[in-house]
Design a protein around this motif. Sequence first.
Motif, PDB file in Angstrom:
ATOM      1  N   GLY A 288       0.812  -1.211   0.000  1.00 17.46           N
ATOM      2  CA  GLY A 288       0.000   0.000   0.000  1.00 17.46           C
ATOM      3  C   GLY A 288       0.844   1.259   0.000  1.00 17.46           C
ATOM      4  O   GLY A 288       0.514   2.250  -0.680  1.00 17.46           O
ATOM      5  N   ALA A 289       1.963   1.257   0.731  1.00 21.72           N
ATOM      6  CA  ALA A 289       2.834   2.433   0.778  1.00 21.72           C
ATOM      7  C   ALA A 289       3.463   2.714  -0.583  1.00 21.72           C
ATOM      8  O   ALA A 289       3.514   3.863  -1.035  1.00 21.72           O
ATOM      9  N   VAL A 290       3.918   1.659  -1.251  1.00 22.03           N
ATOM     10  CA  VAL A 290       4.526   1.849  -2.572  1.00 22.03           C
ATOM     11  C   VAL A 290       3.484   2.332  -3.577  1.00 22.03           C
ATOM     12  O   VAL A 290       3.745   3.236  -4.382  1.00 22.03           O
ATOM     13  N   ALA A 291       2.285   1.745  -3.521  1.00 27.77           N
ATOM     14  CA  ALA A 291       1.227   2.163  -4.441  1.00 27.77           C
ATOM     15  C   ALA A 291       0.844   3.623  -4.224  1.00 27.77           C
ATOM     16  O   ALA A 291       0.509   4.334  -5.178  1.00 27.77           O
ATOM     17  N   ALA A 292       0.900   4.087  -2.966  1.00 30.21           N
ATOM     18  CA  ALA A 292       0.524   5.475  -2.667  1.00 30.21           C
ATOM     19  C   ALA A 292       1.604   6.465  -3.057  1.00 30.21           C
ATOM     20  O   ALA A 292       1.301   7.591  -3.457  1.00 30.21           O
ATOM     21  N   LEU A 293       2.864   6.064  -2.979  1.00 31.00           N
ATOM     22  CA  LEU A 293       3.966   7.009  -3.175  1.00 31.00           C
ATOM     23  C   LEU A 293       4.541   7.004  -4.585  1.00 31.00           C
ATOM     24  O   LEU A 293       5.227   7.945  -4.982  1.00 31.00           O
ATOM     25  N   PHE A 294       4.279   5.935  -5.361  1.00 28.59           N
ATOM     26  CA  PHE A 294       4.878   5.827  -6.684  1.00 28.59           C
ATOM     27  C   PHE A 294       3.803   5.645  -7.744  1.00 28.59           C
ATOM     28  O   PHE A 294       2.719   5.159  -7.474  1.00 28.59           O
ATOM     29  N   ASP A 295       4.167   6.026  -8.953  1.00 30.84           N
ATOM     30  CA  ASP A 295       3.269   5.875 -10.096  1.00 30.84           C
ATOM     31  C   ASP A 295       3.460   4.483 -10.695  1.00 30.84           C
ATOM     32  O   ASP A 295       4.253   4.277 -11.607  1.00 30.84           O
ATOM     33  N   GLY A 296       2.746   3.532 -10.157  1.00 31.80           N
ATOM     34  CA  GLY A 296       2.881   2.150 -10.604  1.00 31.80           C
ATOM     35  C   GLY A 296       3.882   1.396  -9.756  1.00 31.80           C
ATOM     36  O   GLY A 296       4.916   1.930  -9.352  1.00 31.80           O
ATOM     37  N   VAL A 297       3.574   0.150  -9.459  1.00 31.77           N
ATOM     38  CA  VAL A 297       4.433  -0.708  -8.637  1.00 31.77           C
ATOM     39  C   VAL A 297       5.077  -1.740  -9.557  1.00 31.77           C
ATOM     40  O   VAL A 297       4.386  -2.441 -10.302  1.00 31.77           O
ATOM     41  N   HIS A 298       6.403  -1.822  -9.513  1.00 35.00           N
ATOM     42  CA  HIS A 298       7.092  -2.772 -10.379  1.00 35.00           C
ATOM     43  C   HIS A 298       6.911  -4.194  -9.854  1.00 35.00           C
ATOM     44  O   HIS A 298       6.910  -4.431  -8.644  1.00 35.00           O
ATOM     45  N   GLY A 299       6.763  -5.141 -10.774  1.00 35.64           N
ATOM     46  CA  GLY A 299       6.598  -6.533 -10.385  1.00 35.64           C
ATOM     47  C   GLY A 299       7.768  -7.057  -9.573  1.00 35.64           C
ATOM     48  O   GLY A 299       7.599  -7.871  -8.665  1.00 35.64           O
ATOM     49  N   ILE A 300       8.979  -6.589  -9.886  1.00 38.24           N
ATOM     50  CA  ILE A 300      10.159  -7.025  -9.121  1.00 38.24           C
ATOM     51  C   ILE A 300      10.056  -6.529  -7.690  1.00 38.24           C
ATOM     52  O   ILE A 300      10.470  -7.212  -6.749  1.00 38.24           O
ATOM     53  N   THR A 301       9.506  -5.330  -7.495  1.00 39.36           N
ATOM     54  CA  THR A 301       9.344  -4.796  -6.140  1.00 39.36           C
ATOM     55  C   THR A 301       8.473  -5.728  -5.311  1.00 39.36           C
ATOM     56  O   THR A 301       8.776  -6.016  -4.147  1.00 39.36           O
ATOM     57  N   VAL A 302       7.384  -6.188  -5.909  1.00 34.36           N
ATOM     58  CA  VAL A 302       6.468  -7.080  -5.185  1.00 34.36           C
ATOM     59  C   VAL A 302       7.152  -8.409  -4.879  1.00 34.36           C
ATOM     60  O   VAL A 302       7.170  -8.875  -3.734  1.00 34.36           O
ATOM     61  N   ALA A 303       7.749  -9.025  -5.912  1.00 30.69           N
ATOM     62  CA  ALA A 303       8.354 -10.351  -5.721  1.00 30.69           C
ATOM     63  C   ALA A 303       9.535 -10.295  -4.758  1.00 30.69           C
ATOM     64  O   ALA A 303       9.617 -11.081  -3.804  1.00 30.69           O
ATOM     65  N   PHE A 304      10.446  -9.366  -5.003  1.00 33.47           N
ATOM     66  CA  PHE A 304      11.642  -9.274  -4.173  1.00 33.47           C
ATOM     67  C   PHE A 304      11.303  -8.705  -2.799  1.00 33.47           C
ATOM     68  O   PHE A 304      11.891  -9.092  -1.785  1.00 33.47           O
ATOM     69  N   GLY A 305      10.340  -7.785  -2.741  1.00 37.86           N
ATOM     70  CA  GLY A 305       9.960  -7.188  -1.466  1.00 37.86           C
ATOM     71  C   GLY A 305       9.409  -8.209  -0.498  1.00 37.86           C
ATOM     72  O   GLY A 305       9.769  -8.224   0.683  1.00 37.86           O
ATOM     73  N   PHE A 306       8.553  -9.103  -0.982  1.00 34.15           N
ATOM     74  CA  PHE A 306       8.008 -10.140  -0.102  1.00 34.15           C
ATOM     75  C   PHE A 306       9.117 -11.091   0.363  1.00 34.15           C
ATOM     76  O   PHE A 306       9.055 -11.631   1.465  1.00 34.15           O
ATOM     77  N   THR A 307      10.124 -11.280  -0.494  1.00 33.18           N
ATOM     78  CA  THR A 307      11.264 -12.093  -0.074  1.00 33.18           C
ATOM     79  C   THR A 307      12.032 -11.409   1.051  1.00 33.18           C
ATOM     80  O   THR A 307      12.402 -12.029   2.052  1.00 33.18           O
TER      81      THR A 307
END
Length: 780
Positions: A288-307
């Motif tokens: 939610g923080a990334v979606a609010a602060l950036f214009d689009g969330v990169h797929g790598i952010t989601v995959a690597f972030g959860f890791t």
Amino acid sequence: MTPARRLALALLWLALLAIAGWAIGSRLQLSGDLRRFMPSAQTPAQKLLIDELGEGPGSRLLLLAIEGDEPATLAAQSAAMRERLAAQAQFKLVANGAGQGLEAVPERLRPYRYLLTPSFDEQPLDSAYLREQLDSRVQDLGSPAGELIEPLLPSDPTLEMLRLAEAWQPAQAPQTEHGVWFDRAGKQALLAIETRAAGFDPTGQQGALDAIHAAFAQARGTSPARLTISGPGAFSVEIGGRTQREASLIGSIDSLVFVLLLWLAYRSWKAPLLGGLPLATAGLAGLGAVAALFDGVHGITVAFGFTLIGVVQDYPIHLFSHQRPGLSPWASARSLWPTLGTGVTSTCIAYLTFFVSGVDGLQQLAVFTIVGLATAALATRFVLPALIDPAPRDAAGSPWLARAWTQLARWPRLGVAGVSLIAALALAVILFVPGAFWQNDLAKLTPVPAAALARDAQLRDELGAPDVRYVIAIEGRDAEAVLQSSEALLTELPALRRRGAIAGYDLAARYLPSAKTQRERQQRLPDAASLRTALDSAVAATPFRSDAFADFLADVERARQAAPLTPRDLTGTPLAVSVEGLLLQRGDHATALVSLTGLNDPAAVASVVRRHGGQLLDLKQASESLVADYRGRVLMALGLAGVLLAAAVWVALRSPRRVLRVLAPMALSSLLILAVLRGLGVELNLFHLVSLILAAGLGLDYALFFDHAGDDRAEQLRTLHAVIVCSLTTLLVFALLGLSSIPVLRAIGSTVALGVVFNFVLALLIVREPAAMEAGDAHA
């Protein structure tokens, strides 16, 4: 709190997570643009590389081969596929060799042939030239080609359109059989397709591939023919699918192991469920923080972030392991909070340094991880105690744990001399093991099988696709400026080809001369009266009627009066595809590209290009320098993270001895990880570096909790129980990642798995205090 209330609170937490997940998911915009994870380009080659990766025609090109049947059948299938796909809006170009001549130029552009052709740059369009051309047409009409030429004569007696169509044919075009392209062996029908979706737009590329497979299925019917698709878009879809499958499998195994380990460790079915709540909360908060602060969330952010935030599963484990009868969960959480908070704060500070990288993708990753870690820690401290059974089993009373601790207590503790010796040996391995230290080749990070890459190279060779490494670039303020500059190369490039420096070339000026050149050609065209007089004189000595060429006179006059043709005028035509790929326009800047095939003498080509204000760009070198720049920024972030992390631990512990003892396992583990990877011949890449931060965060947590336990044997046993459960869950998931076929996942998994082992062992050898009972026994 009664069991019923604890259950109600847990269900409320789950409901809030479900609502938050729905709200975030409905607004989430995922991006697949890899340029978000690259630093700002500095050199012309780097800028071109970044543009080409995201939007260039090279990233949109799909190469197709149909084989497994008779050539005539394959040709019919190729034609059927082209007809169906060309009508679909998601494709800019569908080429198979058919319709590449006159049919490729719409009727409205044909009068412009007199501005596009160089035929009259030296030879005037006068009666002598017309007489010569008409005599040739008389002979043509008597030849087998007469039926094809006759319809063209009224408007084009000099056959300028045919000359242009022939000049526009690719220098290395594949052979044609049954009216379509075939490979040299005549066994594969070939097609080249350019999609509107960028190569790294997985959704768009998946739609294009689905459409191609559907068209082939319809064209094939009952034929045994097979279709092969290659190119960046096909690879990105394959990589995405394989990554998703492997990540899902590993995630499923990780979840199962997490549940089993927590059930075995705490003998309670509630522990796995309650332990997963902070992790789920952390993931949603970070997303939610990334979606609010950036214009689009990169797929790598989601995959690597959860890791990366997988470390938060350790927080509830520490709370569970330190809980005991007679101590309320709230009191236990308060007791652990200084240590847990120090670890969380230090790790967040480490990721905070990604903001100085200037890379949008790393900044997204920092926000995701920092918000996730902080949220999980706060949830563990202020919400989770309300759900915990206040009278669980005490881990310190476990007989097997006591025996394990007794055995571990016999391990010699590492002092300054031992740590220094191990660090020196690790440094020696890192610095002196032969072989490349850094991995700069982006191609080595691709999980595309070698056979698929070889197949792609073979199809590119058959289709005469240009060199993907070298390209000539000419920059200017607008399209007109770069077209004028690139026209000068049209006199130089044929000479280079004759000398064998290159096998072929292509540039936008071949198809679309500059407006300046078109105006000069207009001035050379005779006016209507002069041309009419010259034509009458030429026709008088031929069998043609004097009024047979009225369309020709009209076309020349239209060309003489028309405004010069511009790139915008080509929109919607096959010519636009050729020009757009070689003429890049970005706001107030334009770049003309010259693609090359068979480059054998880069030095000679570079010398010629420099004389005309252009550059021969080596995109392989540009990618390597871009990786080096990226690595420099990550290393800078790591260095800053180390300083800030040490400062945070100092603020928390305020004791030089304790600070050094807590930081030593983490620092020594980092050296040992690098030494093992180097010793195994692994070239280090960016993902190894980023994973070192995660490994360091784990090591800091282990060391802080052993330091927190002090010399209290019962507290040491509880800490050992927590760290064993934490390390086992973490080790298994990252060991599985280390076995992945995806190079990126393999780099992350191997780095963190090594970090778990080294940090666990070194925390015991360096930070562990002799228990008070042990010390008393030794004194006695």
